[in-house]
Design an enzyme around this catalytic site. Sequence first.
Site: not given
Length: 454
Positions: A283, A342
């Site tokens: 993020h 991720s």
Amino acid sequence: QGLYPGISLFIFQETMYIEENTYKNDMISLIFLLKEKVGALAKVLRIFEEKSINLTHIESRPSRVNKDEYEFFINLDRRNTPLLTDIIKTLRNEMGVTVHELSRKKKKDAVPWFPRTIQELDRFANQILSYGAELDADHPGFKDPVYRARRKEFADMAYNYRHGQPIPKVTYTEEEKKTWGTVFRELKTLYPTHACYEHNHVFPLLEKYCGYQEDNIPQLEDVSKFLQTCTGFRLRPVAGLLSSRDFLAGLAFRVFHSTQYIRHGSKPMYTPEPDVCHELLGHVPLFADISFAQFSQEIGLASLGAPDEYIEKLATVYWFTVEFGLCKEGDTIKAYGAGLLSSFGELQYCLSDKPEIQSLNLEKTAVQKYPVTEFQPVYYVAESYLKRNSCFHKSFCLFSFRRFASSIPRPFSIRYDPYTQRIEVLDNAKQLKNLAESISSEMGTLCSALKKIE
Ligand SMILES: [Fe+2]
């Protein structure tokens, strides 16, 4: 003007001076605004008197919205409800008074509560859906008492966090650092070829300024400060799973709820839930991008006071963009979603020929079903109408998102004031005038700057 029964709660929350017991079911509460003028209040009170309505409570304060007005808060007995409609009509139409009705039950078109100030996000801390220390039986750390105790430490820390405090720094253990190191090293090999331009652009800055290194887990506080200088986004620790409504509301204030714990060391390449690797590697880099930050905030703003079914749609849009979005860069496709950036496995899988790839179309994307525990079968690609290297610059779905957001039923418009960090509900002429004046001043700046660069 302004008959929004659901707003009752946030006026209530914001003012704080209204005693809780005024919300008893046998009461109706009203707030009305009056100009500072001799006899103005007496005139209003006479209307109640004429109908033989007894007010059980009255208090006043200077209005925060209009400087030359006062706000009056009154309570009356619920038995007077039938007479109230007429009174409110008289006040509004004949006397031009702004009235907010606080507690008459009008379930059908009630607007759900939403935070009006950034401090009110503190309220979410104790309405999490599951506390971070409660693990499912199939969680890799389920049978590890040390890990569970550690998770509770993190959850407690986040639970006690309040807006404005520095995010507590964490001394991560050697094992935790090792887990981070594995994830960091592996993902970093994929970024140059798989991650979007923005991610690759910001990553070196995070290495330089925020301690993004293989042997160091960056501190949320340092990262949050960095993001604030880039886009005004900030992180706040979260103790567990938030509802979609609460999570999205944070984005309206450019606040991202972030976990601080790390996945279980036995499976460094897998986590069934967001962890600090997901937040920091997935993020954070994108929140440093101006257009992406704007897009994220607009999802948040659209969610405030939206009906439940639209919250679900917005959460789905969030899922297929912020979490699992792909974008076009020239002729190639890159990943910008945090869930992809991720995950070593899914980052490779999403750009292989296995999943189905579709063009991002918000009306359609908003109702797409998706699994949460396995790789996504479908991804949506944001088109770049400018053949430039990036999907967010200039074009990133903002226009289509605004069109989509305008279909969400809400009986008023809102706007975020970055100076006061409050949500303004634009429901009276005075506020619109203030807004027009501020736009006009910005336009002046723009025109003068344009002249100077001609
Ligand atoms: Fe996420």
